[in-house]
Scaffold this active site. Structure first.
Site, PDB file in Angstrom:
ATOM      1  N   HIS A  60      -9.180  -5.822  -3.671  1.00  0.00           N
ATOM      2  CA  HIS A  60      -8.169  -6.766  -3.183  1.00  0.00           C
ATOM      3  C   HIS A  60      -8.038  -6.731  -1.667  1.00  0.00           C
ATOM      4  O   HIS A  60      -7.451  -7.634  -1.076  1.00  0.00           O
ATOM      5  CB  HIS A  60      -6.827  -6.599  -3.911  1.00  0.00           C
TER       6      HIS A  60
ATOM      7  N   ASP B  48     -10.848  -1.720  -8.832  1.00  0.00           N
ATOM      8  CA  ASP B  48     -10.410  -2.334  -7.573  1.00  0.00           C
ATOM      9  C   ASP B  48     -11.125  -1.731  -6.355  1.00  0.00           C
ATOM     10  O   ASP B  48     -10.528  -1.006  -5.570  1.00  0.00           O
ATOM     11  CB  ASP B  48      -8.885  -2.168  -7.458  1.00  0.00           C
TER      12      ASP B  48
ATOM     13  N   SER C 232      -3.486   0.604   0.364  1.00  0.00           N
ATOM     14  CA  SER C 232      -4.561   0.109  -0.495  1.00  0.00           C
ATOM     15  C   SER C 232      -5.916   0.455   0.097  1.00  0.00           C
ATOM     16  O   SER C 232      -6.156   0.188   1.274  1.00  0.00           O
ATOM     17  CB  SER C 232      -4.454  -1.404  -0.635  1.00  0.00           C
TER      18      SER C 232
HETATM   19  N1  ARG Z   1      -0.470  -4.567  -6.079  1.00  0.00           N
HETATM   20  C1  ARG Z   1      -1.615  -4.278  -5.270  1.00  0.00           C
HETATM   21  C2  ARG Z   1      -1.200  -3.851  -3.898  1.00  0.00           C
HETATM   22  O1  ARG Z   1      -0.285  -4.385  -3.325  1.00  0.00           O
HETATM   23  C3  ARG Z   1      -2.520  -5.436  -5.116  1.00  0.00           C
HETATM   24  C4  ARG Z   1      -3.194  -5.843  -6.336  1.00  0.00           C
HETATM   25  C5  ARG Z   1      -3.941  -7.125  -6.166  1.00  0.00           C
HETATM   26  N2  ARG Z   1      -4.152  -7.687  -7.454  1.00  0.00           N
HETATM   27  C6  ARG Z   1      -3.523  -8.783  -7.942  1.00  0.00           C
HETATM   28  N3  ARG Z   1      -3.671  -9.061  -9.200  1.00  0.00           N
HETATM   29  N4  ARG Z   1      -2.782  -9.571  -7.192  1.00  0.00           N
HETATM   30  O2  ARG Z   1      -1.825  -3.028  -3.271  1.00  0.00           O
END
Ligand code: ARG
Length: 720
Positions: free
Chosen positions: A85, A220, A654
């Site tokens: 992501h 991811d 992330s």
């Molecule tokens: N929740 C994750 C973060 O903020 C991002 C995941 C991205 N995936 C998604 N399905 N929008 O680091």
């Protein structure tokens, strides 16, 4: 009674203290108490191995990736691991309907196959200096309530001065709400290339349904390489550039993990507000979050409707959809968890303990009543502000149109010199090109209609731009009907010069103020933004100005009150380190979540053809054949896909490396769990978990699915 009271106060003052694995520590300023605790919990490295000015250390393997993620070096040739992501936007922009890397994945089998990713850069932290004295001195020239507005300019000026004549970038960070200022020097590398990515059905498996949730089965990750000029210095993209040679890169451990293992994360957490007051939490829970969530909900529905119709639109909108959706779910969950975990109560207890400590100290007199009054004054306008930012500006066309206010001002000013106007027009022309690239008219037209109606329905009538709605009613029909807004929006989109190439080119080559003022998109946007700017923005400035002063004072007091205890500053996109354990948890009564998820769970969730739970046939074949190779976890005869730890992280972390006690890479952190979505405001020691991609699943996908053994061979694998 008195005795009871003092016992109570002792207990409540405890809330301030760092709990369990809470804490985002500045690596360079790791105190002995914290380091000793790390060792007690299992760390096997010296402080110097974590961070050292003179020697190479783990800190040298960590970079700020793109605008707001973390990545880590994993080979002597500049290979970088980060989240899928985090690379998502770039992967989408490198994709087309014919070369759909988002859908199909991409694996460079040699360096020549790697894809340059223009606009992507990584930054290395070079040094940190405490510049508090300098900043506080510059602030003395201003009244306290002006500080909040002046500070960004002052920091920018001091940074620019520090950076002058160097090849570095300097940014000054605000710590403990203006009680400390640290200057960070970075070196930016701009030639970064895509090396590998799994298909989206692995990298984003589970989509928004599973986002912010555990149990989880998402692969991811994406892989990039950073290049430098032949002279070893940062350079713009060139075929002659050579792979960056790191001072340190992380070994990758495939030995596996157990419940209770030590885990440590380095990275760039973006923002937290752990010292937020109960009043701030209340505003968030009551107004800010629900408003944002409603508006995003409406926008996302309009976007998805078009994305499902056309693969080209899906690629075009993928990046912005994902980022809007990510924080749509976050802010919804955040408000719910803050309520569920009684965070307002907890904060009130902190405030009571503080007031007790501050008794007799004149400078803290009346602090909380003043804060309360500040919030009471702003509260009636808070929703309006959200509806401008996330509503009117949530339509790309109206948002872009509103940004033309500067051009209007330049054109209307009789003192503007022709060269100033030319400069302005050039900037606007470039911005218009970017706007058009991202613009999807079909979805945006619906978004504009929906947000104009929501504004009418939800905002206090006395705050509405009255003339706009009167005209709308006279021209298009009842303001309660969706159709009125649909017709009006269609008219705006069909007639604005901003979406008509011939009209736009003619205008921007010779801009005149009357044409701009008559444009229906401009007129519409400005009706709202002028109304806000002229009538309500002043309350926001007052609110943020006063809040800065009070929060600054509150934190000054808290720092004094706790001077013997380790305290960590809120996240602000500066490099932090935190430590904890691999650990299961109890999300609700009667349920215990395992610390790992495996391939078996992908088989359970797999729904062929589904938007979120489809998976590549090849992956399903590998799973069915149990073709796990060296990535198997023998204790369960499966591959671990994701695991959880007690680490304290937030957005921006992330892509961050999850390291074992010896500093070897065991995973990539990529998310937080739903039950602890209040984590930006309050760390819950029972419920907070970091969701990590197990490095063994990542290598399994690279090797068995992607066939990219070249990438595996480049790593320093630790097997025993
Ligand atoms: N929740 C994750 C973060 O903020 C991002 C995941 C991205 N995936 C998604 N399905 N929008 O680091």
């Amino acid at each position: 009674m008195k005795k009871f009271l003092s016992v109570l106060l002792f207990v409540v003052s405890f809330n301030f203290l760092v709990k369990a694995d809470e804490g985002m520590w500045l690596v360079q300023m790791l105190g002995d108490k914290v380091y000793t605790d790390m060792v007690k919990k299992g760390l096997k490295l010296s402080k110097d191995q974590l961070y050292s000015i003179n020697n190479n250390s783990i800190k040298d393997a960590i970079v700020l990736f793109g605008g707001g993620c973390t990545a880590e070096l994993v080979s002597k040739e500049g290979l970088l691991f980060t989240n899928h992501h985090c690379g998502y936007d770039k992967i989408a922009s490198l994709s087309s309907v014919d070369h759909n890397y988002l859908r199909d994945g991409f694996w460079a089998k040699s360096k020549t196959e790697e894809l340059p990713a223009p606009g992507l850069s990584v930054q290395f932290l070079v040094k940190i200096e405490d510049v508090s004295a300098k900043v506080l001195e510059s602030l003395k020239a201003y009244k306290s309530e002006e500080v909040a507005t002046k500070l960004p300019g002052i920091l920018a000026e001091l940074s620019a001065k520090a950076q002058e004549g160097t090849n570095y970038e300097v940014r000054i960070g605000n710590f403990f709400k203006g009680n400390q200022f640290l200057q960070f020097t970075y070196q930016r590398y701009k030639d970064v290339r895509l090396v590998g990515t799994p298909p989206e059905s692995i990298g984003k498996f589970g989509g928004d349904t599973d986002n912010w949730e555990w149990p989880r089965h998402t692969g991811d990750f994406s892989i990039f390489r950073v290049y430098m000029g032949k002279d070893g210095k940062p350079a713009e993209y060139s075929a002659d550039n050579v792979p960056y040679v790191p001072k340190h890169f992380l070994p990758v451990s495939i030995k596996g993990i157990k419940d209770g293992d030590y885990a440590m994360i380095f990275g760039y957490p973006g923002s937290t507000n752990r010292y937020e007051t109960s009043y701030g939490v209340k505003l968030k829970v009551d107004i800010d979050n629900p408003s944002l969530v409603n508006l995003r909900d409406a926008r996302l529905k309009c976007m998805m409707a078009e994305m499902l119709k056309d693969p080209a639109v899906k690629i075009q909108l993928a990046g912005s959809y994902a980022s809007i959706a990510n924080y749509w779910k976050f802010f919804d969950g955040e408000a719910k968890q803050l309520v569920k975990l009684n965070v307002i109560d907890l904060k009130q207890r902190d405030e009571a303990a503080f007031e007790n400590w501050a008794k007799g100290k004149a400078e803290y007199n009346n602090l909380f009543p003043d804060i309360k009054a500040t919030y009471d004054k702003w509260r009636p306008y808070a929703k309006h502000r959200m509806y401008i930012n996330e509503g009117i500006n949530g339509s790309s066309l109206l948002g872009f149109a509103a940004s033309l206010k500067v051009l209007e001002a330049g054109l209307a000013n009789p003192n503007s010199k022709p060269e100033d106007v030319t400069k302005l027009a050039q900037a606007v022309k470039a911005a218009h090109m970017r706007f058009m690239e991202a613009e999807n008219i079909a979805s945006d037209k619906n978004i504009a209609a929906v947000v104009l109606k929501m504004f009418y329905t939800d905002i206090d009538p006395s705050q509405r731009p009255e003339a706009f709605y009167t005209e709308l009613k006279n021209g298009y029909g009842a303001l309660e009907n969706a159709d009125t807004y649909n017709k009006f929006s269609a008219y705006v989109f069909d007639n604005t010069m901003l979406l008509n190439k011939a009209k736009w080119d003619a205008f921007i080559s010779k801009p005149d103020v009357e044409t701009l003022r008559k444009d229906p998109a401009y007129k519409t946007a400005i009706a709202f933004t002028d109304n806000y700017t002229n009538n309500y923005a002043k309350y926001y400035t007052e609110f943020t100005g006063a809040n800065y002063v009070y929060n600054n004072k509150y934190l000054k007091g808290v720092l004094e009150m706790q001077k013997d205890k380790p305290m960590y500053p809120d996240a602000n996109q500066t490099m932090r380190l935190n430590y904890g354990h691999v650990k299961s948890y109890v999300p609700k009564d009667g349920v215990k979540y395992s610390y790992i998820c495996t391939l078996a769970g992908i088989r359970e969730k797999y729904k062929p053809g589904d938007y979120e739970f489809d998976a590549p046939v090849k992956l399903m074949d590998l799973i069915n054949k149990k073709d796990y190779g060296q990535y198997i976890d023998k204790s369960i005869n499966d591959v671990v896909v994701n695991f959880i730890t007690t680490n304290d992280i937030t957005g921006g972390n992330s892509g961050s490396p999850v390291l074992n006690a010896k500093g070897e890479l065991i995973g990539l952190c990529f998310d937080g769990n739903y039950e602890a979505l209040g984590h930006k405001i309050a760390f819950d020691k029972e419920l907070t978990r970091t969701i990590c991609l197990d490095v063994r699943y990542m290598l399994f996908v690279i090797d068995k699915l992607g066939g990219a053994t070249n990438i595996i061979n480049e790593l320093n694998l630790v097997k025993q």
